[in-house]
Write a protein that holds these residues in place. Sequence first.
Motif, PDB file in Angstrom:
ATOM      1  N   LYS A   1      -9.231  -6.882  -4.870  1.00 32.98           N
ATOM      2  CA  LYS A   1      -9.309  -7.402  -3.509  1.00 32.98           C
ATOM      3  C   LYS A   1     -10.683  -7.119  -2.934  1.00 32.98           C
ATOM      4  O   LYS A   1     -11.258  -6.060  -3.186  1.00 32.98           O
ATOM      5  CB  LYS A   1      -8.231  -6.756  -2.632  1.00 32.98           C
ATOM      6  CG  LYS A   1      -8.211  -7.287  -1.195  1.00 32.98           C
ATOM      7  CD  LYS A   1      -7.056  -6.729  -0.380  1.00 32.98           C
ATOM      8  CE  LYS A   1      -7.169  -7.201   1.075  1.00 32.98           C
ATOM      9  NZ  LYS A   1      -6.226  -6.547   1.977  1.00 32.98           N
TER      10      LYS A   1
ATOM     11  N   ASP B   1       2.803  -6.682   2.165  1.00 33.99           N
ATOM     12  CA  ASP B   1       1.666  -5.968   2.761  1.00 33.99           C
ATOM     13  C   ASP B   1       2.146  -4.674   3.438  1.00 33.99           C
ATOM     14  O   ASP B   1       1.650  -4.296   4.513  1.00 33.99           O
ATOM     15  CB  ASP B   1       0.859  -6.836   3.724  1.00 33.99           C
ATOM     16  CG  ASP B   1      -0.520  -6.245   3.993  1.00 33.99           C
ATOM     17  OD1 ASP B   1      -0.853  -5.208   3.388  1.00 33.99           O
ATOM     18  OD2 ASP B   1      -1.258  -6.810   4.815  1.00 33.99           O
TER      19      ASP B   1
ATOM     20  N   HIS C   1       0.862  -1.194   0.000  1.00 36.85           N
ATOM     21  CA  HIS C   1       0.000   0.000   0.000  1.00 36.85           C
ATOM     22  C   HIS C   1       0.889   1.232   0.000  1.00 36.85           C
ATOM     23  O   HIS C   1       1.851   1.307   0.773  1.00 36.85           O
ATOM     24  CB  HIS C   1      -0.898   0.017   1.240  1.00 36.85           C
ATOM     25  CG  HIS C   1      -1.721  -1.233   1.402  1.00 36.85           C
ATOM     26  ND1 HIS C   1      -3.006  -1.346   0.933  1.00 36.85           N
ATOM     27  CD2 HIS C   1      -1.431  -2.439   1.974  1.00 36.85           C
ATOM     28  CE1 HIS C   1      -3.482  -2.550   1.222  1.00 36.85           C
ATOM     29  NE2 HIS C   1      -2.542  -3.240   1.843  1.00 36.85           N
TER      30      HIS C   1
HETATM   31  N1  DUC Z   1      -5.217  -5.613   5.211  1.00 38.85           N
HETATM   32  C1  DUC Z   1      -4.271  -5.380   4.351  1.00 38.85           C
HETATM   33  O1  DUC Z   1      -4.208  -6.029   3.330  1.00 38.85           O
HETATM   34  N2  DUC Z   1      -3.366  -4.432   4.581  1.00 38.85           N
HETATM   35  C2  DUC Z   1      -3.343  -3.642   5.725  1.00 38.85           C
HETATM   36  C3  DUC Z   1      -4.418  -3.881   6.668  1.00 38.85           C
HETATM   37  C4  DUC Z   1      -5.330  -4.980   6.334  1.00 38.85           C
HETATM   38  O2  DUC Z   1      -6.199  -5.310   7.079  1.00 38.85           O
END
Ligand code: DUC
Length: 464
Positions: free
Chosen positions: A144, A308, A53
């Motif tokens: 997602k 992540d 992210h």
């Molecule tokens: N899920 C994610 O993929 N990234 C950060 C927080 C979350 O819950």
Amino acid sequence: MGFGKLAADVMQCDVGIKAGRIVALAANLPQAPQEIDATDRLVLPGGVDAHCHMDQPMSDGVVMADDFYTGTRSAVAGGTTTVIPFACQFKGDSLKAAVEDYHQRATGNAVVDYAFHLIVADPTAAVLDEELPELIRSGYTSFKVYMTYDDLKLSDRQLLDVLAVARQEGAFVMVHAENSDCIAWMVQRLEALGKTAPRYHATARPMVVEREATHRAIALAELVDVPILIVHVSGAEAVEQIQWAQNRGLRIYAETCPQYLFLTEADLNQPNFEGAKCICSPPPRDKANQQVIWDGLCNGVFHVLSSDHAPFRYDDPKGKQICGTHSSFHAVPNGIPGIETRLPLLFSEGVNKGRIDLNTFVSLTSTNPAKLYGLYPRKGTIAIGADADLVIWDPQRQVTINNAMLHHNVDYTPYEGMIIQGYPETTLSRGEVVYRQGEVLAARGRGEFLPCGLSSFARPKLMP
Ligand code: DUC
Ligand code: ZN
Ligand code: ZN
């Protein structure tokens, strides 16, 4: 350009590069105008971080510390040359608007190539019938969906609807699998008892919460007959569900992340509020669960290891301390930084310690994510015609991880003080040296958007 060794299959040869692409692989290529000596080094395909992210707008006043510039600088310094972050729809908004906004954030900033996953948070008829199919056909071929978080979660019925669109269009679905109501119930009880410290984040999200949602996601995907990938799998009970599904012949794929190999619940129990630094979801578990995750990397349960990377600063009222240092764990933004440490951690503790071999390392961190998300063979391999995204590793170099050496804009790393062996020395993106020995050399904005093809992993079992 002369190199020593390269590894996907492991061989010793030179790599010839022209106009940003690999054009020759052979022993003793003729001299080139520019050469890099990689004797006694490993030359691996650049990492593909398929779950990270950066500059993602948040709904609650929280701000991500990394934009596309700092986030991708950090990526190349850690040996990653392709990133796939998320263009996130807000409920009530259009998905296309989220994509347009995200392009503006990336263009002129990213230093390496990038693609986008979508996040579908509001599957209205317009989104299901028009926006999503059109976006999928335009190169946004994966999305997602969340089973938790009030501003993002979909009901089972909505999940079925989006899975059906994925099946129809050949898109690839990533699922955040945690049971929302179970978490809300646990949070309410814990807060009523005054149990609000960061460590109760893990108490509120026990393994069963992830196990149940993982099973349910698998069942919904089976009903629709469409493959899915469960993201950020944290421990044994979710692994069991995934293995069970894979043994049934269902096309269920799985991702894990370094935090589930290197952190435990105990890391949320640091003095004062510091445990907040390790709040992520699902939470880190315990040593026994870490071992199950390692086993899953070896035995094929997992197809990808992503960072992540979720860059929230600790000492910052727009980060982990959005509600101060005495707030409930439930107010702390979920996620930890790790785009730069992903590959060095896995290389050191996986390859150098003999837990996984070099080919498995390359598969999990580069080749498989490129294949899963429709970027192969341009990315994820060292082959003639592929982009010359290469990382020269010094497999012997010892490094003590500390936040000052990292290139992200976050004020901590959960891996502070960890001693590892093996580190990227030089990173090339499309033939250009973008990182060398601690220094990022890439010009801001040189990264290009990568439209993704349809993934062969997204094919339903029963055709058509
Ligand atoms: N899920 C994610 O993929 N990234 C950060 C927080 C979350 O819950
Ligand atoms: Zn998630
Ligand atoms: Zn994430």
